[in-house]
Design a protein around this motif. Structure first.
Motif, short mmCIF file in Angstrom:
data_model
loop_
_atom_site.label_atom_id
_atom_site.label_comp_id
_atom_site.label_asym_id
_atom_site.label_seq_id
_atom_site.Cartn_x
_atom_site.Cartn_y
_atom_site.Cartn_z
N PHE A 32 -22.60 17.95 4.10
CA PHE A 32 -21.66 16.91 4.52
C PHE A 32 -21.74 15.71 3.58
N PRO A 33 -21.40 15.93 2.30
CA PRO A 33 -21.54 14.85 1.32
C PRO A 33 -20.46 13.79 1.49
N GLN A 34 -20.74 12.64 0.93
CA GLN A 34 -19.67 11.65 0.81
C GLN A 34 -18.74 12.13 -0.29
N ASP A 35 -17.46 12.22 -0.01
CA ASP A 35 -16.50 12.63 -1.03
C ASP A 35 -16.36 11.56 -2.09
N ALA A 36 -16.14 12.01 -3.33
CA ALA A 36 -15.96 11.06 -4.42
C ALA A 36 -14.65 10.29 -4.23
N ARG A 37 -14.69 9.01 -4.52
CA ARG A 37 -13.48 8.21 -4.50
C ARG A 37 -12.82 8.29 -5.88
N GLN A 202 -23.43 6.34 -3.66
CA GLN A 202 -22.41 6.18 -2.62
C GLN A 202 -21.59 4.92 -2.86
N GLY A 205 -18.95 5.47 -5.41
CA GLY A 205 -17.92 6.47 -5.14
C GLY A 205 -18.20 7.84 -5.69
N LYS A 207 -19.70 11.66 -5.51
CA LYS A 207 -19.96 12.67 -4.49
C LYS A 207 -21.45 12.92 -4.40
N SER A 209 -24.90 13.66 -1.31
CA SER A 209 -25.32 13.85 0.08
C SER A 209 -25.47 12.50 0.75
N ARG A 210 -25.25 12.44 2.05
CA ARG A 210 -25.30 11.18 2.78
C ARG A 210 -26.73 10.66 2.97
N HIS A 221 -24.89 17.66 -6.18
CA HIS A 221 -23.45 17.69 -6.45
C HIS A 221 -23.08 17.15 -7.84
#
Length: 232
Positions: A32-37, A202, A205, A207, A209-210, A221
């Motif tokens: 459940f990674p933070q998606d890249a902005r 994070q 921006g 990608k 892991s949280r 990633h």
């Protein structure tokens, strides 16, 4: 007697169960990674994450249109910065661990437990590098100027700065091209050196892991960087 044996078995199993739950929770977060902005412009800054297999650092060009790191981490704070240095590696971690564990053979159980307790102050470890120092241990970060500024601001917010200079720890070095600086925050098992790097990514921006208590979770990633072999 049987009751004492059960209590003893539970006492032995509990740390194993807690450690297993910690590791499982950390690696589950990879899914459940933070998606890249998306970048507003094309990536222009060559930045990296560097790992030694346990600990990760952020690596930046010494000078760019966004920031000149030499203004904060002065060369005079180092024993001898190589003339060829064109990158700077910055890591964050437990003060006692950093200053008293220059090599893994110096690690003690008491020092490791002290680090994860969250009771100690922290430091930044800063090293001037040549690009050839990256080699197979680095991972690329594609940053435009806006995202790089966010990451640089994150690092500076973790620093203790007086005027425009970070505050060095006098006489503390692993080598001729590194130095330690006073930092903000507390290290713990929930907020490790790798968690600090992951939180910075994070902000930028990227990608990731949280939650990144281990180095592999920081780099999971990211695209590996393979520098050309150094001529013999």
């Amino acid at each position: 007697m049987r009751r004492l044996l059960k209590i003893g078995a539970l006492a032995l199993l509990l740390p194993v169960a807690l450690a297993s739950a910690y590791i499982a929770a950390a690696y589950l977060m990879v899914l459940f990674p933070q998606d890249a902005r998306p970048s507003a412009g094309s990536p222009r800054i060559e930045a990296y994450v560097l790992t030694n297999g346990v600990h990760t650092d952020l690596v930046f060009p010494i000078k760019s249109a966004v920031i000149d790191w030499e203004q904060y981490f002065l060369r005079k704070d180092f024993i001898a910065v190589p003339a060829s240095a064109n990158y700077i590696a910055i890591g964050w971690g437990d003060r006692d661990f950093y200053l008293n564990t220059p090599e893994w053979k110096d690690l003690t159980i008491a020092r490791a437990l002290g680090a994860i307790s969250g009771q100690h102050a922290t430091l930044l470890h800063v090293t001037y590098l040549d690009k050839s120092d990256l080699r197979q241990y680095a991972y690329r970060l594609a940053l435009d100027e806006k995202n790089y500024r966010a990451l640089a601001d994150y690092v500076l917010a973790s620093s203790v700065i007086i005027g425009q200079q970070a505050v060095p720890v006098a006489g503390s070095h692993y080598s001729r091209q590194d130095a330690f600086y006073e930092a903000r925050g507390r290290y713990s098992m929930l907020n490790t050196c790798n968690s600090w790097v992951g939180s910075g990514l994070q902000r930028a921006g990227i990608k990731v892991s949280r939650w990144t208590p281990f180095d592999t979770l920081v780099t999971w990633h990211l695209a590996p960087y393979f520098a050309p072999p150094t001529p013999e």
